[in-house]
Structure formats: C-alpha cells, structure tokens
Design an enzyme around this catalytic site. Structure first.
Site, PDB file in Angstrom:
ATOM      1  N   GLU A 201      19.721-127.298   2.862  1.00 56.35           N
ATOM      2  CA  GLU A 201      19.604-128.755   2.829  1.00 56.35           C
ATOM      3  C   GLU A 201      20.857-129.453   3.349  1.00 56.35           C
ATOM      4  O   GLU A 201      20.823-130.640   3.668  1.00 56.35           O
ATOM      5  CB  GLU A 201      19.337-129.233   1.389  1.00 56.35           C
ATOM      6  CG  GLU A 201      17.979-128.838   0.826  1.00 56.35           C
ATOM      7  CD  GLU A 201      16.833-129.644   1.423  1.00 56.35           C
ATOM      8  OE1 GLU A 201      17.101-130.593   2.179  1.00 56.35           O
ATOM      9  OE2 GLU A 201      15.671-129.302   1.155  1.00 56.35           O
ATOM     10  N   GLU A 232      18.925-105.922  -5.925  1.00 58.04           N
ATOM     11  CA  GLU A 232      19.939-106.559  -6.784  1.00 58.04           C
ATOM     12  C   GLU A 232      20.869-105.536  -7.433  1.00 58.04           C
ATOM     13  O   GLU A 232      21.930-105.889  -7.941  1.00 58.04           O
ATOM     14  CB  GLU A 232      19.268-107.420  -7.843  1.00 58.04           C
ATOM     15  CG  GLU A 232      18.557-106.678  -8.950  1.00 58.04           C
ATOM     16  CD  GLU A 232      18.092-107.622 -10.043  1.00 58.04           C
ATOM     17  OE1 GLU A 232      18.490-107.404 -11.201  1.00 58.04           O
ATOM     18  OE2 GLU A 232      17.354-108.575  -9.752  1.00 58.04           O
TER      19      GLU A 232
END
Length: 394
Positions: A201, A232
C-alpha cells in the site's frame, strides 16, 4: 496472459503499455540489485537476457535494457544464445554425471550456525482456549457476532499499554527513512500476509520507491494464497532472505509472529541484527525468553489473551497486527513529510478516483477552483507538491 498483453501493447493499448513499463522497471531493479551483490556500482557488469518472453519480444528487451542502463550506466546487455537448460547439460558433462556431493555438503556445513531457540516461559496466550467461546458451535448467530465484536474492541486498549515501545519503533523507522534506509516486514502465514499488505500500500498511498517498504513471507509468493508446508520452520531461509536483500545498518527489520517463536522470523531477525540493522519484534506473547544476543532493538508483546477460535491468530492477533503496521507506515510517512495536515501530498494518482482526490487536495491547500487545480496537476505530471508550489504565491 503474457501473449494477450504483448498483443494489446502492439495495438498501442494504454493498459498493456502501463503493465509492461512496470514489468520492465521491476526486472531492471531486480537485475541491478543482484549486480550490487557481485560488484561495486560503476563496475562494468554483463547482463544476459534469458527466457522465452525476452527471446521473443525484442521491443520489450529494448525497454528493459534502457531501464537497466539508467540504474547501471556501464551495463552490457545481450541475449542468451542457447536455451538455459544447456547450462545444466554442461555442468553434468563437467562432473561426468556425478555431482560432487561431499563438496556441496561442506558448503552447507560452512553456512550453519547454532539455531536460535526462542522459548516461552508459559504457553502462548494465542494457543489457549477462550472460556467465553467453549460452545461457539452452539451459540445463536447474533450472540456469536456480538462476542467477536466485543472481543476485537478490547484490542486497542491492550495496544495503548505498548505505546512507548510502538513509538520507539516508529522513531527507528523514521531515522532509517531519513538516512535512505528501508523498512522490511518478515512473517509467516497471516503475519506475513499482513506485512505484504502494508508494504504494497505504500507506493500508491505515499509515492514511495517500491523497495523502501518491503515484505518477506515464509514460503515466498505462493504463501500469499496457500500454506507452504514447513516454510515457517526454516531458520536458514529467514537468514537468506535478509542476506539476499543486502540488509544493512540503515535498515529496520520488523519480525511479526503471533506466538513469538516462529523460526523463519527469528532467523531473519538474527541475521539482520548481525548486519547492524535495527530490529523490532511484534508478537502477542509476553512470556518469551529471548537470549540476550538475539534480543531485538524493540519488542512489542501485548497479551491479547486467547482467540475465540483456539490458535486462529488471523482473528485478534491479526487485527492487532494490522493496527500496529498501520501506525508504523502511516506515522513514519507523516514524520518524513508525506502529509500536510491530514492530506496526502505524495499520493500517486493512478486512476480517476485518485486523480479526483489529488485535485481536491490541491484545491484544499491552495484555495483555487477544481478546474485550475486539475490543470496544474496535469502540467506537473500529477505530482501534488509541484502543483501546489506552482499555485502558491511566492
């Protein structure tokens, strides 16, 4: 859809042209980033174009070549003369069909360092069962909705208690930006996706360079829409991600992990700290036992309590993460001059709605008519600050 896009580009389609311009710029940036790992800026580097799109689209290659030479003036650019698979064939010939396994193993061992072991003195609050949702599956829908909203409403108060730590992190990010550094988010699963969301953004909202705010997600791009098994838990992959981006002392690396123990995140934070970057840990487990040598510059670890769905950290933990990252990116941009009052003066007006907003911002700041504001923007490449300067009496 590459074929359709190139066909549209040949027909002078504006959207296709924008897509391919962005693609050429991105490819050139990646090439220049890799070159920096090999040689100092200004050194002559030979870039070789490979892949079917580049081999079949000479006009696109010309655009990539031009962008590369802007970033690396002494770049030599040529096309690969044979298919890239011949490199593997040549390697196989060189080893006579046998890869030197012992050689590879020794290189891997040379990279290995003791693995970080960040434990929790108690079970993470994010993994406990919530007493109010024990019968969530039997609860009337209206009551369940109320419970979820009430539970989320408690998050801001918990974050307010961490205000000093959050402020410390924002100040570090601002200092980094002013020195030409970058902000990098690192996470897995929901945490990683929220980092990607916030980073993506920033260019349209604040007209930042694409690499100023980055996000690293365990498992790479595929992990944005589906789980990548074991990603992960890969400590070394976290380290390599930081190494590849050449993180240094001007940068800030923010690790995001709801339970606070994700190995990929700690691998990244440890490597970032080794490279003298400032580091921040955002988690929701105040019971972490972090070895002193690995402790980040800032630790933000409010206790949000258990999730209504046990262990589903896309709920309260996700909400809290989004709020914290909003603060990091928004207030660091405010502090570095991207905002006047509460108006975005570095907005990138990439569509009609944003162009309308840009014109209204210029109107608000200069008190001219909408038509004059829009005309000033058009004459100044839709850069709000330039339009405002042009319309402001000296």
């Amino acid at each position: 859809m590459a074929i359709e896009v190139f066909q549209a580009w040949q027909r002078k389609d504006k959207i296709a042209s924008d897509i391919l311009s962005a693609a050429a710029e991105s490819l050139a940036r990646d090439g220049a980033t890799c070159a920096k790992r090999l040689a100092r800026p200004g050194t002559r580097i030979h870039f070789i174009m490979a892949g079917s799109i580049l081999l079949k689209e000479p006009h696109f290659v010309s655009r990539v070549r031009a962008e590369l030479r802007k970033l690396w003036p002494k770049a030599a650019v040529s096309m690969l003369k044979r298919e890239s698979v011949w490199g593997a064939v040549e390697l196989a010939r060189r080893f006579k069909g046998e890869i030197a396994a012992d050689n590879i193993s020794s290189r891997i061992r040379a990279r290995e360092r003791p693995s970080p072991k960040v434990a929790s003195a108690e079970a993470s609050p994010t993994e406990r069962r919530h007493p109010l949702s024990m019968k969530l599956d039997q609860m009337p829908l209206g009551e369940a909705i109320k419970l979820m909203l009430v539970e989320d409403s408690r998050v801001p108060k918990k974050l307010l208690a961490e205000r000093e730590s959050i402020e410390q992190a924002v100040r570090a990010i601002v200092k980094s930006f002013r020195a030409g550094g970058r902000l990098l988010y690192v996470g897995a699963g929901t945490s990683g996706r929220l980092g990607v969301l916030d980073a993506s953004e920033c260019p349209p909202t604040f007209r930042t360079p694409p690499d100023q705010v980055q996000a690293i997600i365990a498992g790479g791009q595929t992990a944005l829409w589906k789980s990548v098994e074991g990603a992960e838990d890969d400590i070394a992959a976290g380290e390599r991600a930081i190494e590849f981006r050449d993180v240094g002392s001007k940068d800030v690396v923010v690790g995001i992990a709801a339970s606070g123990t994700t190995p990929f995140v700690w691998g990244a934070l440890r490597e970032a700290k080794r490279r003298r970057a400032r580091t921040v840990m955002v988690c929701f487990n105040p019971f972490l036992k972090i070895p002193t040598a690995w402790r980040p510059t800032v630790v933000i670890s409010p206790n949000l309590g258990p999730e209504l769905l046990t262990g589903s950290t896309r709920l309260k933990a996700g909400t809290a993460t989004k709020l914290i990252l909003n603060i990091f990116s928004t207030l660091s941009m405010v502090q570095t001059g991207k905002v006047i009052g509460n108006l975005l003066v570095d907005l990138l007006p990439a569509n009609e709605k944003l162009r309308d907003r840009a014109a209204r911002i210029v109107q608000e700041l200069t008190r001219v008519s909408y038509a004059i504001a829009r005309r000033a923007l058009e004459r100044n490449g839709w850069v709000i600050k330039k339009a405002v300067a042009r319309l402001t009496p000296k």
